[in-house]
Design an enzyme around this catalytic site. Structure first.
Site, PDB file in Angstrom:
ATOM      1  N   THR A  92      -7.460   8.580  -0.739  1.00  0.00           N
ATOM      2  CA  THR A  92      -6.869   7.663  -1.721  1.00  0.00           C
ATOM      3  C   THR A  92      -7.460   6.283  -1.517  1.00  0.00           C
ATOM      4  O   THR A  92      -7.363   5.722  -0.420  1.00  0.00           O
ATOM      5  CB  THR A  92      -5.343   7.626  -1.557  1.00  0.00           C
ATOM      6  OG1 THR A  92      -4.828   8.931  -1.815  1.00  0.00           O
ATOM      7  CG2 THR A  92      -4.722   6.631  -2.525  1.00  0.00           C
ATOM      8  N   LYS A 100      -9.812   9.407  -4.663  1.00  0.00           N
ATOM      9  CA  LYS A 100      -8.716   9.350  -5.636  1.00  0.00           C
ATOM     10  C   LYS A 100      -8.362   7.905  -5.947  1.00  0.00           C
ATOM     11  O   LYS A 100      -8.091   7.120  -5.039  1.00  0.00           O
ATOM     12  CB  LYS A 100      -7.481  10.062  -5.072  1.00  0.00           C
ATOM     13  CG  LYS A 100      -6.251   9.969  -5.972  1.00  0.00           C
ATOM     14  CD  LYS A 100      -5.133  10.884  -5.516  1.00  0.00           C
ATOM     15  CE  LYS A 100      -3.918  10.762  -6.415  1.00  0.00           C
ATOM     16  NZ  LYS A 100      -3.147   9.534  -6.178  1.00  0.00           N
TER      17      LYS A 100
END
Lengths: 358, 358, 358, 358
Positions: free
Chosen positions: C154, C231
């Site tokens: 992330t 992400k």
């Protein structure tokens, strides 16, 4: 409440009018989406004001066709104004006179054009093409005689738009409101109340010639030297044809959303009409004008001026002549302020303002 | 409720202020559509954040004209801040000082510019062009003397926009709130309550020179070496003229929707002004800033910084100096977070963010 | 009520959850406009279905990176699922296993990754870049060991977005919900309730390295042969950089509107990312998926698949494992029907559907 | 209330129908966004009327495929009309006959096609591709025999769209409403009420061949000389393929929002289909028509005519045959007026009207 804007006047009128008349004034045809679209489209036109104009003055005066006017506004032709106030067109025409704006006398005015003209302000005559060229010519001659300074031929009513509110109300004219220019007889249909139908629409269907065409207009052009204006033009091809015919002006209008129910918003149609006309005749804007800012919008887009309709009726309903005067004063005050705040000393400068569609 | 965002502060202020003052602060001109359009247009500007900046730091500091600032925000010039809190501009200026942002002293401040400057933070002076070049020059000289680091000339108020809320409220200043820079006398009109009119507008009409023009600005440019900024530019042609005049900055603003009532949303006008200026002077953004994300929006579009107005007044109303400080802290916190979350270590990086209009 | 669509499940969850948890799940950052914009933008993507496919079959199966999946959906990584139901991630992972979709284990899962992997379905591991490359590497090695088939890093949380609902609620984790992968100690901050602040945000600020950058990712790329996915990509320039780094995939996401508060709607950013990537790595879509039609939208635009987040949590809240299973079954049923009704026998055909933005 | 427009009829029907039937008629698939988008998109199509047509006549008559029609409208094929009124399709077909418009008999009509044809108006037969080419051919032969003037093959129902209202209501057919063309047996599933499922959908899944493809259509083309029309085309590539197949017409339709739940609004798809077809076959428009103005919109965009569905059912529900007749009369009245008010003597002129998307 002291009305500070035309929306205030509309509220006052709404409180004072019986439902039938209020709906006759406020309603549109079909789903009334054209009316709504007129406002949405106007609201989305935003202007880029200029600064440091250097004068502190804003001259709203202009020439509308042959008429010198205090601002680029004419009172739109509207039928049966005595529905709103006993003084009817006389009250509205006095307000227009005092505001130095043309009052456009409707064929269906409830005072005669001669009475209205005698008020003393600039007047134009609006012609609905009734049956029989003789009758048409008679109306034109009377208008010339009465001193009308322009002839506005409404071309978007070969048939009256289906206004559901009037049909629901079974709306008809009260007996003391007549189509004064036409004499009492032909309008009797408009007085005959019938559930589930609009007596005004019935009368229109009887009185107007639905087959009026470009040839008729060409004939009319040959009959009068009055400035000739076609009201109800939206397609640029029609605007060009009007120019070719020798028209002095076109009014870009969807009849305030009261006629063709799927019409383009009037202000959306304006730029292409202006392009098509290319300065060869006057272009006025109609349908949806509610503030002086709207007047400036139209001028910034290139129009020579606007017609203002329902607001004047709301003024009449709210307070007769004083109400109509207030409406025109509000427009003038707002327009003048809008010019000042956009750095425009006059309407010519306003025509150079840039517009953005948001 | 602990206020977590400026909307919270606005709600608190709304609860604490009497209607007349609340409306004076929150209201706009005409139909208030310009105000609404400002927000809608800002909300539609969405940014493409970057990732993996690699620093974990976000430096919000910048230079606004000659002033070193903790973030690209200045407190917009706003009149009569003692309406919101007894400490008025002093409270707000202290908050600005602590946030290291320029406080722009209004010509119509309710504390004198000298008092405000003595607070010790960076201050700029906003000039309304009052009647008489001598009076103007006197204000400028006092501003220089007081240590103001820029001169912001408001060019969008040749006349005050018609703010219907104030007219409806018959709004006037309480006797203890005066235009301190101008002395008590000339502002007496602003204290004279009159039903159906705004005393503040009446005063403006008396005090300001509506005819100020580009020549006056050129003259002013010759009178001072302070950085000169024109506030209220929307048309790129005016921005170019400002550059040609030797202005050091322009502020793209529609006066928070309080002046020209059909104005373009300020953020819609920003890109073309930036193009026209082409880096030849500073460009600040004003009108509608309510969050740190809005600050980032303006910076991403290319502005050097923003002015923030009403939120500071809401802060004053909610809790005086502490409230104003909270507002500026919220902006800073939000901006810093927005930089972190968009992968920008500083404002230069933010200027490279891509924007999308949804 | 038997839930017939995910909106029904959301309503059920809303009734069952205490406000603090509900707000933690449903909330976004700032004014929550990014969340709203995600949905508006998705709703405006309309598809042109094809007809007469000739098979009557719709094969929703696909390959997501190295994982064979029953449909192009992965369960998004989401922290602390035991907040929703005592079985937490185990329940959700079982539902994912039965739906044959990858379950992405959050770094902040409330069951350990090993426990979750032992459920037996395909799992991926989501990495939050906590402080210390050793700790990062330890997590990665554990993920490899546990059989995770991809590593999702992330990249949009260098700092946690300011979620006002959590701050207002003074939200903290109950004592029995821990960051199981990290051991109980470091997460203690997340359990310390403090009025006016989010304990989860406090923990994040302590635990995550805000300075993670492209160099760190390059280092990580060298440490593992697992498929590597980034992400939180929205800018096509970052997508290109990810490809250059050797990433196997990017996930176009604005973190469901929970991070950068002025972000572009995720679906608005998708086409340019796809263009930039040009097929050189997988592109998954995240943020706002609520129906199988949304899955098809993403696929028609060119994505390889989507992540689905909050709906799975709503399912857990509504009925634990059965609720999560229902959510995934609804997505599958809707997607399968959408393929049938758009004439697509498989996802390759779906990728050829034309889209219109209304 | 006397119904003055189809919206009035819809209200009346809504009052009279039990919820299950009302929802069966009014509902759409999924989130019903396709239905809503159909209307929004139609409302945004605005027309530029012409003036001074010069005839006062508006001829609404036209040819739809091989059928001479009083207006460019056909009654859409709709299943089980006896749900709305005991006379079912017979009532609606009589209304269509009197309005001189084709009545399209559904495969799932609740009176037999022979009974409906015996009403005496022009009828077309709509074919759902049921299992078995023999059965299909039998239906086609019966349609030919009964005098149907066109064969409309619905190509957007390989599977029935998931209509949540029916599922929630556990909707099934009452025992006295049958699929009359198919005999009572196969439709028994449609009569078996089951909580949490739509019996009609169950029946469809059993009865229809989901694998129907272009080859089947080619085969059918070879079996009959009836004009062949494909209903449910939205992608221009499919329209071209239909032309290549030898289809005589395509109907641009999203099945009134009842099938593919993320479909493009039908009117948005129309222009590209028209371009693709390039006059090589008829193009009819379906989905969302509620007024005569909508008919004109479609014609102005280039369609040969429209199908009108739900309004006829509302008419049946409101007042049986008289209600259906009223609906068609309203459409005719509105279309005729719309032609008059847009200056079009006939539909050819209407095809030259300009449209604007606002």
């Amino acid at each position: 409440m002291i009305p500070l804007c035309i929306a205030d006047v509309a509220r006052l009128a709404g409180e004072r009018l019986p439902q039938g008349v209020r709906d006759f004034v406020d309603g549109g045809s079909g789903d009334e989406s054209t009316q709504a679209a007129n406002r949405t489209a106007l609201d989305r036109v935003r202007l880029l004001p200029r600064v440091l104009g250097g004068t502190g003055e804003a001259d709203t005066s202009t020439k509308l066709l042959a008429t010198t006017a205090g601002m680029p506004v004419a009172v739109a032709p509207m039928a049966y104004q005595r529905l709103l106030h006993a003084d009817g067109e006389l009250a509205a025409a006095r307000a227009a006179r005092d505001a130095q704006v043309p009052f456009i006398i409707s064929t269906l005015s409830s005072c005669t054009m001669e009475e209205i003209a005698s008020v003393g302000g600039p007047v134009w005559f609006q012609l609905y093409w009734v049956h029989g060229r003789d009758t048409v010519l008679d109306l034109v001659r009377r208008a010339e005689q009465a001193g009308c300074e322009a002839l506005v031929v409404t071309v978007d009513v070969p048939h009256m738009g289906r206004r559901l509110r009037d049909v629901r109300n079974g709306f008809s004219l009260p007996s003391d409101v007549v189509a004064a220019n036409l004499g009492p007889a032909p309008v009797s249909a408009a007085h005959t109340r019938q559930a589930g139908s609009s007596a005004v629409a019935t009368h229109t269907a009887l009185a107007f010639d639905p087959a009026v065409g470009w040839d008729d207009l060409a004939w009319l052009r040959g009959q009068t030297t009055l400035p000739l204006v076609l009201k109800g033009i939206l397609d640029p091809r029609d605007a060009e044809r009007a120019v070719d015919l020798g028209a002095d002006g076109v009014i870009v209008s969807n009849h305030g959303g009261r006629q063709f129910a799927a019409a383009v918003p009037s202000v959306t149609a304006l730029p292409e009409v202006l392009d098509a006309v290319g300065g060869r005749c006057s272009v006025l804007f109609d349908s949806g004008v509610r503030t002086g800012m709207d007047v400036l919008r139209a001028v910034a887009l290139g129009a020579d001026g606007v017609l203002c309709g329902r607001p004047v009726l709301w003024g009449l309903a709210a307070d007769g002549e004083a109400g109509a005067r207030l409406v025109l004063e509000l427009l003038h005050t707002e327009l003048r302020e809008a010019l000042l705040l956009s750095g425009c000393p006059d309407l010519a400068a306003a025509g150079e303002l840039r517009t953005v569609h948001v």
